[in-house]
Design a protein around this motif. Sequence first.
Motif, PDB file in Angstrom:
ATOM      1  N   THR A  81       4.419   5.607  -5.508  1.00 23.56           N
ATOM      2  CA  THR A  81       4.270   5.678  -7.096  1.00 23.56           C
ATOM      3  C   THR A  81       3.420   6.450  -7.786  1.00 23.56           C
ATOM      4  OG1 THR A  81       4.924   3.290  -6.830  1.00 23.56           O
ATOM      5  CG2 THR A  81       4.059   4.086  -8.853  1.00 23.56           C
ATOM      6  N   GLU A  82       2.070   6.519  -6.997  1.00 24.53           N
ATOM      7  CA  GLU A  82       1.173   7.379  -7.356  1.00 24.53           C
ATOM      8  C   GLU A  82       1.770   9.002  -7.337  1.00 24.53           C
ATOM      9  OE1 GLU A  82      -2.452   6.299  -5.644  1.00 24.53           O
ATOM     10  OE2 GLU A  82      -2.590   4.537  -6.764  1.00 24.53           O
ATOM     11  N   MET A  83       2.240   9.342  -6.054  1.00 20.44           N
ATOM     12  CA  MET A  83       2.552  10.540  -5.719  1.00 20.44           C
ATOM     13  C   MET A  83       3.665  11.084  -6.764  1.00 20.44           C
ATOM     14  SD  MET A  83       2.643  10.464  -1.485  1.00 20.44           S
ATOM     15  CE  MET A  83       3.379  12.241  -1.518  1.00 20.44           C
ATOM     16  N   ALA A  84       4.750  10.010  -7.112  1.00 18.02           N
ATOM     17  CA  ALA A  84       5.725  10.121  -7.946  1.00 18.02           C
ATOM     18  C   ALA A  84       5.194  10.651  -9.395  1.00 18.02           C
ATOM     19  CB  ALA A  84       6.715   9.295  -8.027  1.00 18.02           C
ATOM     20  N   ALA A  85       4.129   9.873  -9.739  1.00 19.92           N
ATOM     21  CA  ALA A  85       3.743  10.257 -11.134  1.00 19.92           C
ATOM     22  C   ALA A  85       2.966  11.439 -11.240  1.00 19.92           C
ATOM     23  CB  ALA A  85       2.457   9.123 -11.473  1.00 19.92           C
ATOM     24  N   VAL A  86       2.345  11.910 -10.142  1.00 17.41           N
ATOM     25  CA  VAL A  86       1.535  13.183  -9.970  1.00 17.41           C
ATOM     26  C   VAL A  86       2.472  14.224  -9.976  1.00 17.41           C
ATOM     27  CG1 VAL A  86      -0.104  14.710  -8.637  1.00 17.41           C
ATOM     28  CG2 VAL A  86      -0.562  12.268  -9.021  1.00 17.41           C
ATOM     29  N   ASP A  87       3.643  14.015  -8.995  1.00 15.31           N
ATOM     30  CA  ASP A  87       4.724  15.275  -9.046  1.00 15.31           C
ATOM     31  C   ASP A  87       5.540  15.382 -10.581  1.00 15.31           C
ATOM     32  OD1 ASP A  87       4.058  15.615  -6.366  1.00 15.31           O
ATOM     33  OD2 ASP A  87       5.823  14.318  -5.806  1.00 15.31           O
ATOM     34  N   GLY A  88       5.719  14.175 -11.174  1.00 21.99           N
ATOM     35  CA  GLY A  88       6.163  14.299 -12.464  1.00 21.99           C
ATOM     36  C   GLY A  88       5.421  14.867 -13.496  1.00 21.99           C
ATOM     37  N   GLN A  89       3.907  14.758 -13.562  1.00 22.76           N
ATOM     38  CA  GLN A  89       2.986  15.425 -14.582  1.00 22.76           C
ATOM     39  C   GLN A  89       3.169  16.919 -14.329  1.00 22.76           C
ATOM     40  OE1 GLN A  89      -0.577  13.326 -13.756  1.00 22.76           O
ATOM     41  NE2 GLN A  89       0.063  11.527 -15.082  1.00 22.76           N
ATOM     42  N   ALA A  90       3.156  17.283 -12.686  1.00 24.43           N
ATOM     43  CA  ALA A  90       2.949  18.707 -12.527  1.00 24.43           C
ATOM     44  C   ALA A  90       4.468  19.444 -12.868  1.00 24.43           C
ATOM     45  CB  ALA A  90       2.961  18.767 -10.780  1.00 24.43           C
ATOM     46  N   LEU A  91       5.423  18.772 -12.964  1.00 25.41           N
ATOM     47  CA  LEU A  91       6.861  19.189 -13.035  1.00 25.41           C
ATOM     48  C   LEU A  91       6.847  19.679 -14.573  1.00 25.41           C
ATOM     49  CD1 LEU A  91       9.672  20.247 -12.383  1.00 25.41           C
ATOM     50  CD2 LEU A  91      10.329  17.500 -12.863  1.00 25.41           C
ATOM     51  N   THR A  92       6.191  18.241 -15.468  1.00 20.05           N
ATOM     52  CA  THR A  92       6.156  18.466 -16.860  1.00 20.05           C
ATOM     53  C   THR A  92       5.549  19.569 -17.379  1.00 20.05           C
ATOM     54  OG1 THR A  92       6.499  16.160 -17.065  1.00 20.05           O
ATOM     55  CG2 THR A  92       5.589  17.359 -19.130  1.00 20.05           C
ATOM     56  N   LYS A  93       4.066  19.686 -16.565  1.00 19.34           N
ATOM     57  CA  LYS A  93       3.252  20.860 -17.125  1.00 19.34           C
ATOM     58  C   LYS A  93       3.780  22.444 -16.750  1.00 19.34           C
ATOM     59  CE  LYS A  93      -1.384  22.595 -16.106  1.00 19.34           C
ATOM     60  NZ  LYS A  93      -2.587  22.518 -15.418  1.00 19.34           N
ATOM     61  N   MET A  94       4.693  22.409 -15.538  1.00 19.66           N
ATOM     62  CA  MET A  94       5.341  23.692 -15.131  1.00 19.66           C
ATOM     63  C   MET A  94       6.420  24.090 -16.212  1.00 19.66           C
ATOM     64  SD  MET A  94       6.773  24.396 -11.265  1.00 19.66           S
ATOM     65  CE  MET A  94       7.707  23.079 -11.326  1.00 19.66           C
ATOM     66  N   MET A  95       7.009  22.923 -16.564  1.00 16.69           N
ATOM     67  CA  MET A  95       8.255  23.242 -17.501  1.00 16.69           C
ATOM     68  C   MET A  95       7.608  23.719 -18.852  1.00 16.69           C
ATOM     69  SD  MET A  95      10.770  20.364 -16.767  1.00 16.69           S
ATOM     70  CE  MET A  95      12.045  20.554 -17.899  1.00 16.69           C
ATOM     71  N   SER A  98       0.819  -1.231  -0.048  1.00 14.22           N
ATOM     72  CA  SER A  98      -0.144   0.003   0.058  1.00 14.22           C
ATOM     73  C   SER A  98       0.842   1.097  -0.056  1.00 14.22           C
ATOM     74  CB  SER A  98      -0.969   0.224   1.312  1.00 14.22           C
ATOM     75  OG  SER A  98      -1.827   1.059   1.401  1.00 14.22           O
ATOM     76  N   VAL A  99       1.909   1.299   0.840  1.00 14.89           N
ATOM     77  CA  VAL A  99       2.875   2.377   1.017  1.00 14.89           C
ATOM     78  C   VAL A  99       3.533   2.595  -0.402  1.00 14.89           C
ATOM     79  CG1 VAL A  99       5.097   3.354   1.893  1.00 14.89           C
ATOM     80  CG2 VAL A  99       2.867   2.305   3.415  1.00 14.89           C
ATOM     81  N   LEU A 100       3.818   1.423  -0.880  1.00 13.66           N
ATOM     82  CA  LEU A 100       4.550   1.553  -2.338  1.00 13.66           C
ATOM     83  C   LEU A 100       3.629   2.072  -3.237  1.00 13.66           C
ATOM     84  CD1 LEU A 100       7.130   1.122  -4.058  1.00 13.66           C
ATOM     85  CD2 LEU A 100       6.320  -1.424  -4.307  1.00 13.66           C
ATOM     86  N   LYS A 101       2.322   1.566  -3.627  1.00 12.72           N
ATOM     87  CA  LYS A 101       1.405   2.314  -4.328  1.00 12.72           C
ATOM     88  C   LYS A 101       1.403   3.662  -4.477  1.00 12.72           C
ATOM     89  CE  LYS A 101      -1.786  -1.355  -5.254  1.00 12.72           C
ATOM     90  NZ  LYS A 101      -3.047  -1.943  -5.156  1.00 12.72           N
ATOM     91  N   MET A 102       1.142   3.965  -2.982  1.00 14.49           N
ATOM     92  CA  MET A 102       0.957   5.528  -2.978  1.00 14.49           C
ATOM     93  C   MET A 102       2.061   6.527  -3.271  1.00 14.49           C
ATOM     94  SD  MET A 102      -0.908   5.976   1.025  1.00 14.49           S
ATOM     95  CE  MET A 102       0.248   5.398   1.771  1.00 14.49           C
TER      96      MET A 102
END
Length: 58
Positions: free
Chosen positions: A28-42, A22-26
């Motif tokens: 992974t999801e947070m990393a994906a969201v952070d990556g999308q936010a960083l891409t959008k910001m760039m 469960s912790v690993l899933k959370m």
Amino acid sequence: MDIPALSIGLSQSRIQQAVSISVLKMSTEMAAVDGQALTKMMEQSVQPNLGGNIDIKA
């Protein structure tokens, strides 16, 4: 052979594994969201005309 102790140990092991997954899933999801936010910001920060012209008139 202590069957109740084995049962408790197995149960605790299953719970620990479920929590770890469960912790690993959370994470992974947070990393994906952070990556999308960083891409959008760039993408939003790209301004190809910025710095192309310099106004030197006084």
